[in-house]
Design a protein around this motif. Structure first.
Motif, PDB file in Angstrom:
ATOM      1  N   ILE A   1       6.973  -2.164   2.160  1.00  0.00           N
ATOM      2  CA  ILE A   1       6.311  -2.684   1.036  1.00  0.00           C
ATOM      3  C   ILE A   1       6.097  -1.303   0.000  1.00  0.00           C
ATOM      4  CG2 ILE A   1       6.406  -4.715   2.357  1.00  0.00           C
ATOM      5  CD1 ILE A   1       3.217  -3.621   2.154  1.00  0.00           C
ATOM      6  N   GLY A   2       6.258  -0.128  -0.074  1.00  0.00           N
ATOM      7  CA  GLY A   2       5.159   0.731  -1.141  1.00  0.00           C
ATOM      8  C   GLY A   2       3.603   0.238  -1.404  1.00  0.00           C
ATOM      9  N   MET A   3       3.200   1.202  -2.082  1.00  0.00           N
ATOM     10  CA  MET A   3       2.247   0.461  -3.017  1.00  0.00           C
ATOM     11  C   MET A   3       1.845   1.328  -4.370  1.00  0.00           C
ATOM     12  SD  MET A   3      -0.337   3.241  -0.527  1.00  0.00           S
ATOM     13  CE  MET A   3       0.671   4.603   0.584  1.00  0.00           C
TER      14      MET A   3
ATOM     15  N   TYR B   1     -10.300   1.890   2.572  1.00  0.00           N
ATOM     16  CA  TYR B   1      -9.396   1.600   1.738  1.00  0.00           C
ATOM     17  C   TYR B   1      -8.162   1.126   1.955  1.00  0.00           C
ATOM     18  CZ  TYR B   1      -7.368   0.477  -2.703  1.00  0.00           C
ATOM     19  OH  TYR B   1      -6.233   0.250  -3.643  1.00  0.00           O
ATOM     20  N   ARG B   2      -7.360  -0.201   1.696  1.00  0.00           N
ATOM     21  CA  ARG B   2      -6.541  -1.006   1.751  1.00  0.00           C
ATOM     22  C   ARG B   2      -6.361  -1.446   0.984  1.00  0.00           C
ATOM     23  NH1 ARG B   2      -9.542  -4.273   6.818  1.00  0.00           N
ATOM     24  NH2 ARG B   2     -11.506  -3.405   5.430  1.00  0.00           N
TER      25      ARG B   2
ATOM     26  N   GLY C   1      -5.584  -2.599   9.777  1.00  0.00           N
ATOM     27  CA  GLY C   1      -6.523  -1.775  10.062  1.00  0.00           C
ATOM     28  C   GLY C   1      -7.670  -2.099   9.539  1.00  0.00           C
ATOM     29  N   TYR C   2      -8.765  -0.601   9.477  1.00  0.00           N
ATOM     30  CA  TYR C   2      -9.752  -0.502   8.856  1.00  0.00           C
ATOM     31  C   TYR C   2      -9.824   0.265   7.645  1.00  0.00           C
ATOM     32  CZ  TYR C   2     -11.452  -3.747  12.361  1.00  0.00           C
ATOM     33  OH  TYR C   2     -11.839  -4.109  14.073  1.00  0.00           O
ATOM     34  N   GLY C   3      -8.496   0.951   7.654  1.00  0.00           N
ATOM     35  CA  GLY C   3      -8.457   1.551   6.128  1.00  0.00           C
ATOM     36  C   GLY C   3      -9.071   2.860   6.453  1.00  0.00           C
ATOM     37  N   LEU C   4      -9.119   3.188   7.839  1.00  0.00           N
ATOM     38  CA  LEU C   4      -9.878   4.283   7.938  1.00  0.00           C
ATOM     39  C   LEU C   4      -8.949   5.662   8.649  1.00  0.00           C
ATOM     40  CD1 LEU C   4     -12.781   3.447  10.302  1.00  0.00           C
ATOM     41  CD2 LEU C   4     -12.928   4.501   7.870  1.00  0.00           C
TER      42      LEU C   4
ATOM     43  N   ASN D   1       2.141   3.885  10.429  1.00  0.00           N
ATOM     44  CA  ASN D   1       1.642   3.719   8.669  1.00  0.00           C
ATOM     45  C   ASN D   1       2.653   2.964   8.648  1.00  0.00           C
ATOM     46  OD1 ASN D   1      -1.116   2.802   8.644  1.00  0.00           O
ATOM     47  ND2 ASN D   1      -1.189   4.698   7.866  1.00  0.00           N
ATOM     48  N   ALA D   2       3.957   3.628   9.146  1.00  0.00           N
ATOM     49  CA  ALA D   2       5.005   3.263   8.334  1.00  0.00           C
ATOM     50  C   ALA D   2       5.618   2.206   9.398  1.00  0.00           C
ATOM     51  CB  ALA D   2       6.228   4.787   8.648  1.00  0.00           C
TER      52      ALA D   2
ATOM     53  N   ASP E   1       9.276   6.104   4.723  1.00  0.00           N
ATOM     54  CA  ASP E   1       9.949   4.621   5.030  1.00  0.00           C
ATOM     55  C   ASP E   1      10.375   4.557   3.607  1.00  0.00           C
ATOM     56  OD1 ASP E   1       7.650   3.738   4.085  1.00  0.00           O
ATOM     57  OD2 ASP E   1       6.457   4.055   4.911  1.00  0.00           O
TER      58      ASP E   1
ATOM     59  N   TYR F   1       3.805  -1.260   7.618  1.00  0.00           N
ATOM     60  CA  TYR F   1       3.971  -1.401   6.675  1.00  0.00           C
ATOM     61  C   TYR F   1       5.267  -1.566   5.807  1.00  0.00           C
ATOM     62  CZ  TYR F   1      -0.827  -1.130   6.089  1.00  0.00           C
ATOM     63  OH  TYR F   1      -2.647  -1.193   6.345  1.00  0.00           O
TER      64      TYR F   1
ATOM     65  N   ILE G   1      -6.070   5.840  -1.714  1.00  0.00           N
ATOM     66  CA  ILE G   1      -5.417   5.499  -0.113  1.00  0.00           C
ATOM     67  C   ILE G   1      -5.631   6.183   1.040  1.00  0.00           C
ATOM     68  CG2 ILE G   1      -3.478   3.646  -0.068  1.00  0.00           C
ATOM     69  CD1 ILE G   1      -1.669   6.401   0.278  1.00  0.00           C
TER      70      ILE G   1
ATOM     71  N   LEU H   1      -5.818   6.536   6.974  1.00  0.00           N
ATOM     72  CA  LEU H   1      -5.312   7.795   6.396  1.00  0.00           C
ATOM     73  C   LEU H   1      -6.780   8.727   5.937  1.00  0.00           C
ATOM     74  CD1 LEU H   1      -2.914   5.922   4.499  1.00  0.00           C
ATOM     75  CD2 LEU H   1      -2.358   7.629   5.922  1.00  0.00           C
TER      76      LEU H   1
ATOM     77  N   THR I   1      -0.579  -6.202   2.001  1.00  0.00           N
ATOM     78  CA  THR I   1      -0.391  -5.867   3.174  1.00  0.00           C
ATOM     79  C   THR I   1      -1.000  -6.252   4.710  1.00  0.00           C
ATOM     80  OG1 THR I   1      -2.445  -4.602   3.093  1.00  0.00           O
ATOM     81  CG2 THR I   1      -0.796  -3.617   2.672  1.00  0.00           C
TER      82      THR I   1
END
Ligand code: ADP
Length: 336
Positions: free
Chosen positions: A271-273, A286-287, A299-302, A241-242, A268, A245, A281, A304, A293
């Motif tokens: 882009i942060g959130m 969840y995305r 991906g599919y948000g699975l 992810n790091a 990292d 993103y 997250i 994390l 992003t």
């Protein structure tokens, strides 16, 4: 359905409480009644003895009648009190039972809601690639005049969809397996954090190199117990992810802290959130802010959710701190 089950459970609670209450009331009635009968018999005997001792009617017949009247009155009062008590218990336990039934069923309802949401989200995620696969195949079958190049392009696109579907089903299976397992049935072994991190970084290095992102680990050589394979997967997800993103040329730093627990930070410069996204997250599917992003790699948000399930399996947790445009820091907390 929840209301119906709650009422049914309340009825069962009531039935049990009323059976116990009626048994107690019967026992109390039998006991007190036995005492009253004994007292009545004793009074009659006393009257008879006084009569035979003095030859004439010395005992007061009026008082004897009053005694037996009092006894039957006491008996009546006892019955009234017991009936009243049972009515109060019935009313009180109806309210308490309904409340308790609600509390008992709430975790089950939450679990069922979660499951229904998961099935809905999973079906939605499966539907998109399947629809795309289906329409491409249908178009191909309808007009078979495509050149070999066009056919190859369709097959390549189909293969990509199949690969994504496989990744999705793999993620489902991993999530289910981590959530089902508990700490007792994972193969724990002693791990050296420094060596472990070097090996894990190697797994994502090709992806990082593509974006010219450097990964620097300065973790201590701490020895701790963990399931190496699942923990490695957790850090691969965070590093992946790091990289995903972050813009090209950025840096990723991994550090460790040892206190009562072992904490490993993955920081990292991506882009942060925002704080609203940070709360969700770790939820399945969840995305964060799709417009920022969404890229071919998202991906599919699975990921994390799987990472969190692994941390929890080890008796630990994951937290996040992030600032939009500046980067994110994920901290994996593990017991030592
Ligand atoms: P995905 O497969 O979509 O990356 P994850 O569960 O791994 O799913 O992540 C969920 C969401 O959290 C991502 O869609 C992304 O929006 C956000 N996210 C995760 N890691 C980072 C990060 N390092 N920087 C910024 N956003 C991130």
């Amino acid at each position: 359905m929840f209301r119906h089950t709650r009422l049914k459970l309340t009825a069962w609670y009531l039935l049990i409480i009323m059976i116990v209450s009626l048994i107690f009331s019967t026992v109390i009635y039998i006991d007190v009644n036995r005492e009253l009968t004994r007292f009545e018999r004793f009074q009659t005997l006393r009257q008879d003895r006084m009569q035979s001792d003095f030859g004439t009617v010395i005992g007061d017949p009026i008082s004897a009648a009053v005694d037996s009247e009092l006894i039957s009155e006491a008996r009546g009062r006892l019955i009234t009190s017991l009936v009243l008590l049972n009515v109060c218990i019935l009313a009180g336990s109806s309210v308490a039972g309904y409340f308790l039934a609600g509390r008992t069923l709430t975790p089950i309802k939450t679990m069922l809601d979660d499951q229904a949401r998961f099935i809905g989200d999973a079906s939605h995620e499966l539907k998109t690639p399947l629809t795309s696969l289906r329409s491409e195949i249908e178009v191909y079958l309808r007009s078979r005049k495509q050149t070999k190049k066009e056919a190859d392009a369709i097959l390549t696109s189909n293969l990509e969809e199949v690969i994504r579907l496989t990744q999705l089903t793999d993620s489902f299976m991993q999530l289910a397996s981590y959530e089902k397992r508990n700490a007792q049935n994972i193969p724990m072994s002693t791990i050296n954090l420094r060596d472990f991190m070097e090996n894990t970084i190697k797994k994502v290095q090709p992806f990082a190199q593509k974006k010219k992102i450097s990964i620097k680990s300065s973790v201590d050589a701490i020895a701790f117990m963990a399931d190496e394979s699942s923990l490695s997967q957790l850090f691969v997800i965070l590093l992946d992810n790091a990289i995903k993103y972050s813009k090209n040329g950025k840096k990723i730093k991994i550090t460790s802290e040892l206190g009562e627990q072992l904490i490993v930070h993955v920081r990292d410069e991506g882009i942060g959130m925002d704080s609203a996204s940070q709360k969700h997250i770790f939820d399945r599917f969840y995305r964060a802010d799709k417009s920022r992003t969404s890229n071919s790699a998202s991906g599919y948000g699975l990921g994390l959710s799987i990472a969190k399930a692994i941390a929890e399996l080890h008796g630990g947790n994951i937290t996040v701190k992030s600032v939009i445009g500046k980067g994110s820091q994920f901290s994996v907390i593990l017991p030592v």
